[in-house]
Design a protein around this motif. Structure first.
Motif, short mmCIF file in Angstrom:
data_model
loop_
_atom_site.label_atom_id
_atom_site.label_comp_id
_atom_site.label_asym_id
_atom_site.label_seq_id
_atom_site.Cartn_x
_atom_site.Cartn_y
_atom_site.Cartn_z
N GLU A 2 -18.66 -3.36 20.10
CA GLU A 2 -18.95 -2.01 19.64
C GLU A 2 -18.00 -1.61 18.51
O GLU A 2 -16.81 -1.92 18.56
N PRO A 3 -18.50 -0.93 17.51
CA PRO A 3 -17.62 -0.49 16.42
C PRO A 3 -16.64 0.59 16.86
O PRO A 3 -16.95 1.38 17.75
N ILE A 4 -15.46 0.58 16.25
CA ILE A 4 -14.49 1.65 16.46
C ILE A 4 -14.93 2.90 15.71
O ILE A 4 -14.81 4.02 16.18
N VAL A 31 -16.96 0.18 11.19
CA VAL A 31 -15.71 -0.55 11.19
C VAL A 31 -15.45 -1.01 12.62
O VAL A 31 -15.53 -0.20 13.56
N PHE A 32 -15.17 -2.30 12.78
CA PHE A 32 -15.03 -2.87 14.11
C PHE A 32 -13.56 -3.04 14.50
O PHE A 32 -12.67 -3.08 13.64
N PRO A 33 -13.28 -3.14 15.81
CA PRO A 33 -11.90 -3.26 16.27
C PRO A 33 -11.17 -4.41 15.59
O PRO A 33 -11.69 -5.52 15.47
N VAL A 67 -15.79 7.94 16.55
CA VAL A 67 -14.58 7.13 16.61
C VAL A 67 -14.29 6.81 18.07
O VAL A 67 -14.14 7.72 18.89
N ASP A 68 -14.28 5.52 18.38
CA ASP A 68 -14.01 5.08 19.75
C ASP A 68 -14.97 5.74 20.73
O ASP A 68 -14.58 6.12 21.85
N GLY A 69 -16.23 5.90 20.31
CA GLY A 69 -17.26 6.44 21.18
C GLY A 69 -17.36 7.95 21.20
O GLY A 69 -18.27 8.50 21.85
N ALA A 164 -6.88 4.69 17.93
CA ALA A 164 -8.06 3.84 17.78
C ALA A 164 -8.21 3.39 16.33
O ALA A 164 -8.68 2.29 16.05
N LEU A 165 -7.80 4.26 15.39
CA LEU A 165 -8.04 4.00 13.97
C LEU A 165 -6.87 4.56 13.16
O LEU A 165 -6.45 5.71 13.38
N ILE A 166 -6.35 3.75 12.24
CA ILE A 166 -5.31 4.20 11.31
C ILE A 166 -5.97 4.42 9.95
O ILE A 166 -6.62 3.52 9.41
N LEU A 167 -5.80 5.62 9.40
CA LEU A 167 -6.36 5.98 8.11
C LEU A 167 -5.25 6.05 7.08
O LEU A 167 -4.27 6.79 7.28
N ALA A 168 -5.38 5.30 6.00
CA ALA A 168 -4.34 5.26 4.97
C ALA A 168 -4.94 5.72 3.64
O ALA A 168 -5.91 5.13 3.16
N ASP A 169 -4.34 6.75 3.07
CA ASP A 169 -4.83 7.32 1.82
C ASP A 169 -3.84 6.99 0.70
O ASP A 169 -2.76 7.57 0.64
#
Length: 255
Positions: A2-4, A31-33, A67-69, A164-169
């Protein structure tokens, strides 16, 4: 698997009836784990809007983001704030460290705010620092660190809650070439060793070449997807430049 992150039919329109701009036009992506994914495209392509919607800074006009369900567009108030704090990690161009806190205290802050067990806060912060290679600055204040060290401390802070997800700008936008390479190497190691899922928006082909997959946007829609597929970084870098050229920009103006 399942995708993150699942983005479906994402639309964002700014302005009113008289004058409006469609920043995102029915965008779909997954985007997947454990993926390390880059977002690129020319100025006005919708990259920043996309990141702002995923990070809950902005609210989509239509569509859904999971995100993460969890459907972020359905969360409100305290529930949204808690999810953002606990399940999303953020790395910005300006690292936004608190000047009055040491490196260790900056990293541990998210755990403290989130109510982590006091006995685990320092050990988890030190573990994150080790993964990002900043153990030597844990007792220093931000003004005593180099720009690269500050950004790696910020990266440790972003992942210490095990999001669950790291966002980098644009995480390398304010760094010199040596610090850029060091940060990217540590992020790649974080991705490999800790299985961190990272989504990075960048205008820089060198930064993007560390990713496993690049999504190119144009006019608010997906233009092309590029997979590294085991290629070395130099080869992937050239492939990225080719797509950027097709988009009508170069490594200095593709943003």
């Amino acid at each position: 698997m399942e995708p993150i992150l699942t983005v479906e039919n994402l639309q964002k329109t700014y302005g009113g009836k008289g004058s409006h701009t469609k920043a995102l036009r029915g965008l779909d992506l997954r985007v997947f784990p454990g993926e390390f994914v880059g977002i690129m495209g020319p100025s006005g392509s919708g990259k920043t809007t996309l990141l702002n919607c995923i990070s809950t800074i902005d609210v989509p006009t239509a569509g859904s983001i999971r995100v993460d369900g969890t459907d972020l567009t359905a969360l409100k108030g305290k529930a949204l704030s808690r999810f953002r704090r606990e399940r999303l990690g953020f790395i910005f161009q300006d690292c936004n460290l608190l000047d009055t806190l040491t490196g260790l205290e900056n990293i541990a802050l998210a755990l403290t705010i989130g109510g982590a067990a006091p006995g685990t806060v320092e050990s988890r912060a030190r573990e994150a620092a080790q993964l990002l290679g900043v153990e030597e600055v844990l007792d220093k204040f931000p003004y005593q660190m180099s720009g690269g060290q500050q950004q790696r401390v910020a990266a440790a802070r972003a992942m210490v809650t095990r999001p669950a997800l790291i966002l980098a700008d644009e995480p390398t936008g304010a760094l010199d070439s040596k610090s850029t390479q060091m940060l990217l190497g540590q992020l790649a190691q974080l991705n490999r060793q800790a299985g961190a899922t990272i989504l990075v928006v960048t205008h820089d082909a060198f930064t993007a070449s560390w990713c496993q997959r690049i999504l190119f946007l144009r006019d608010g829609a997906l233009y092309q997807e590029l997979h590294r597929d085991g290629a070395d970084r130099r080869t992937f870098f050239r492939q990225i430049l080719t797509v950027m050229s097709d988009l009508g920009g170069d490594d200095s103006d593709v943003l």
